[in-house]
Design a protein around this motif. Structure first.
Motif, short mmCIF file in Angstrom:
data_model
loop_
_atom_site.label_atom_id
_atom_site.label_comp_id
_atom_site.label_asym_id
_atom_site.label_seq_id
_atom_site.Cartn_x
_atom_site.Cartn_y
_atom_site.Cartn_z
N ARG A 32 38.82 -58.29 38.39
CA ARG A 32 38.25 -57.41 37.87
C ARG A 32 37.98 -55.69 37.53
N GLU A 33 38.56 -55.29 39.38
CA GLU A 33 39.25 -53.69 39.11
C GLU A 33 40.69 -53.61 39.17
N GLU A 34 41.53 -54.37 38.72
CA GLU A 34 42.69 -54.50 38.47
C GLU A 34 42.32 -54.72 37.11
N TYR A 35 42.13 -54.95 35.89
CA TYR A 35 41.44 -55.16 35.00
C TYR A 35 41.25 -54.13 34.47
N ILE A 36 40.26 -53.11 34.93
CA ILE A 36 39.27 -51.82 34.91
C ILE A 36 40.98 -50.92 34.87
N ASP A 37 41.61 -50.77 35.93
CA ASP A 37 42.77 -50.22 35.90
C ASP A 37 43.64 -50.22 34.95
N ARG A 38 43.80 -51.06 34.95
CA ARG A 38 45.58 -51.44 33.90
C ARG A 38 45.40 -50.67 32.26
N TYR A 39 44.08 -50.54 31.94
CA TYR A 39 43.11 -50.49 30.99
C TYR A 39 41.55 -50.20 30.22
N LYS A 40 41.60 -49.22 31.48
CA LYS A 40 40.49 -47.73 30.82
C LYS A 40 40.91 -46.63 30.10
N SER A 41 42.40 -46.62 30.12
CA SER A 41 42.55 -44.86 29.75
C SER A 41 42.81 -45.40 28.13
N ILE A 42 43.23 -46.81 27.15
CA ILE A 42 42.83 -47.18 26.53
C ILE A 42 41.60 -47.34 25.57
N ALA A 43 40.12 -47.63 26.64
CA ALA A 43 38.89 -47.03 25.99
C ALA A 43 38.66 -46.18 26.10
N THR A 57 33.56 -51.45 25.47
CA THR A 57 34.48 -51.45 25.70
C THR A 57 35.85 -52.61 26.25
N LEU A 58 35.40 -52.10 27.75
CA LEU A 58 36.10 -52.20 28.81
C LEU A 58 35.06 -53.58 29.15
N ALA A 59 33.53 -53.48 29.16
CA ALA A 59 32.69 -54.28 29.62
C ALA A 59 33.04 -55.50 27.96
N GLN A 60 33.09 -55.76 26.71
CA GLN A 60 33.70 -56.46 26.44
C GLN A 60 35.15 -57.55 26.75
N GLY A 61 35.69 -56.73 26.91
CA GLY A 61 37.41 -56.84 27.53
C GLY A 61 36.82 -57.85 28.83
N ILE A 62 36.33 -57.88 29.43
CA ILE A 62 36.26 -57.65 30.80
C ILE A 62 35.51 -59.58 30.59
N LEU A 63 34.32 -59.48 29.77
CA LEU A 63 33.45 -61.01 29.78
C LEU A 63 34.16 -61.55 28.54
#
Length: 338
Positions: A32-43, A57-63
């Motif tokens: 999850r941490e890697e996912y957040i770091d990778r896509y948080k700038s887009i969100a 946006t990130l929570a939906q992407g993660i889920l």
């Protein structure tokens, strides 16, 4: 008898058949941490452009994508579980979800999936009510997504909120959110303790508009980049300075000029006048105070009332069953505001 040359051939053949499976399994280790770091700038960029909280946006992407590890996300770059619908003209994949063999959108990249997600929420009328909530009000956004039918899971809203709060994603919704999030996860101290030390606002509840007297038209909550930030009806706004443009105000508050004009119900070429109220968040659908109606004064319009009360012009028009947003109001006329 198998000769050495044939042995090598069969080993190569065996490895060739195993490598795709090994590669697919290797992709499933994204945390999850890697996912957040990778896509948080887009969100964050989409929050500034469309007004959708980065945390949502990130929570939906993660889920929806299991941190980018689900079959659907790996096969189609679809990180939000968006189905084809009748107007979809792009690539498709078929996947068993609520029913067998359902059609899902397929994208050339994850970034394209994020862009389509933002446009999907921004362009679908059933999600219009969500944009009345502040970008920091992730709980209302989560409940609103569920109420609008984004997902069938009965606990969808609770799942989103749990992800946001477990991973401190709500920090990304605030000013300088990327830095707030990065420092928080580098510091190891409690989020609320750290944020209080960094902000001139007395805690997160004030930012979300809680505890505000809605019958007080102008409540100063903070100052930023030379602007006093006020709040009416739980929505933040500033007063335009001499020579201001929506572009300049937007740059100060990390909101696109397009969104500022949308928030303030003005045309695409409009610019604010000196002293004019400029909302930096989407206005609400109704007045949250005690008053039910407003008595029209000379010269008032639906637009001016919407700006005064922090209510969207089209919401006022619908509540009062007026066909034209430019409908002339008469002095003494009673206008519903909730």
């Amino acid at each position: 008898m198998i000769f050495p040359g044939k042995t090598i051939f069969f080993v190569i053949l065996l490895l060739g058949s195993l490598l795709p499976g090994l590669s697919a399994r290797a992709q499933r280790v994204q945390t999850r941490e890697e996912y957040i770091d990778r896509y948080k700038s887009i969100a964050i960029a989409h929050m500034e452009r469309y007004g959708i909280p980065a945390s949502i946006t990130l929570a939906q992407g993660i889920l929806e994508s299991d941190c980018g590890n689900s079959w659907l996300s790996m096969q189609s770059n679809n990180h939000f579980g968006i189905k084809c619908k009748r107007d979809w003209r792009g690539d498709k994949v078929y996947y068993d979800d609520d029913a067998k063999g359902e059609c899902f959108r397929s994208y050339p990249s994850v970034e394209a999936s994020y862009e389509d997600h933002a446009r999907f929420l921004d362009g679908q009328p059933r999600y219009d009510s969500l944009f009345a909530y502040a970008p920091t009000d992730y709980r209302s956004w989560a409940r609103g997504l569920k109420a609008a039918g984004y997902a069938t899971a009965p606990d969808y809203a609770q799942r989103l909120v749990r992800i946001i709060e477990e991973s401190d994603l709500y920090l990304l919704d605030r000013e300088n959110g990327d830095a707030l999030y990065s420092r928080r996860h580098a510091s190891g101290i409690g989020t609320d303790e750290w944020f209080t030390g960094q902000s001139s606002v007395e805690g997160a509840a004030t930012l979300a508009g809680e505890g505000i007297d809605y019958d007080n038209y102008r409540v100063t909550i903070n100052a930023h980049d030379g602007y006093n930030v006020y709040r009416t009806n739980g929505v933040s706004y500033v007063l335009a300075r001499e020579g201001d443009t929506y572009e300049r105000i937007g740059k100060s508050f990390r909101v696109s000029a397009r969104n500022l004009r949308k928030f303030n119900d003005v045309e695409s070429s409009a610019q604010p006048m000196t002293g004019e109220m400029v909302y930096i968040e989407r206005k609400r659908n109704r007045w949250e105070g005690n008053a039910m109606t407003h008595t029209v004064k000379e010269g008032e319009t639906l637009f001016s009332l919407g700006q005064s009360y922090g209510i969207r012009t089209k919401s006022l028009r619908r509540m009062n069953k007026l066909r034209d947003r430019h409908a002339e109001l008469v002095r003494g006329q009673q206008i519903r505001i909730r």
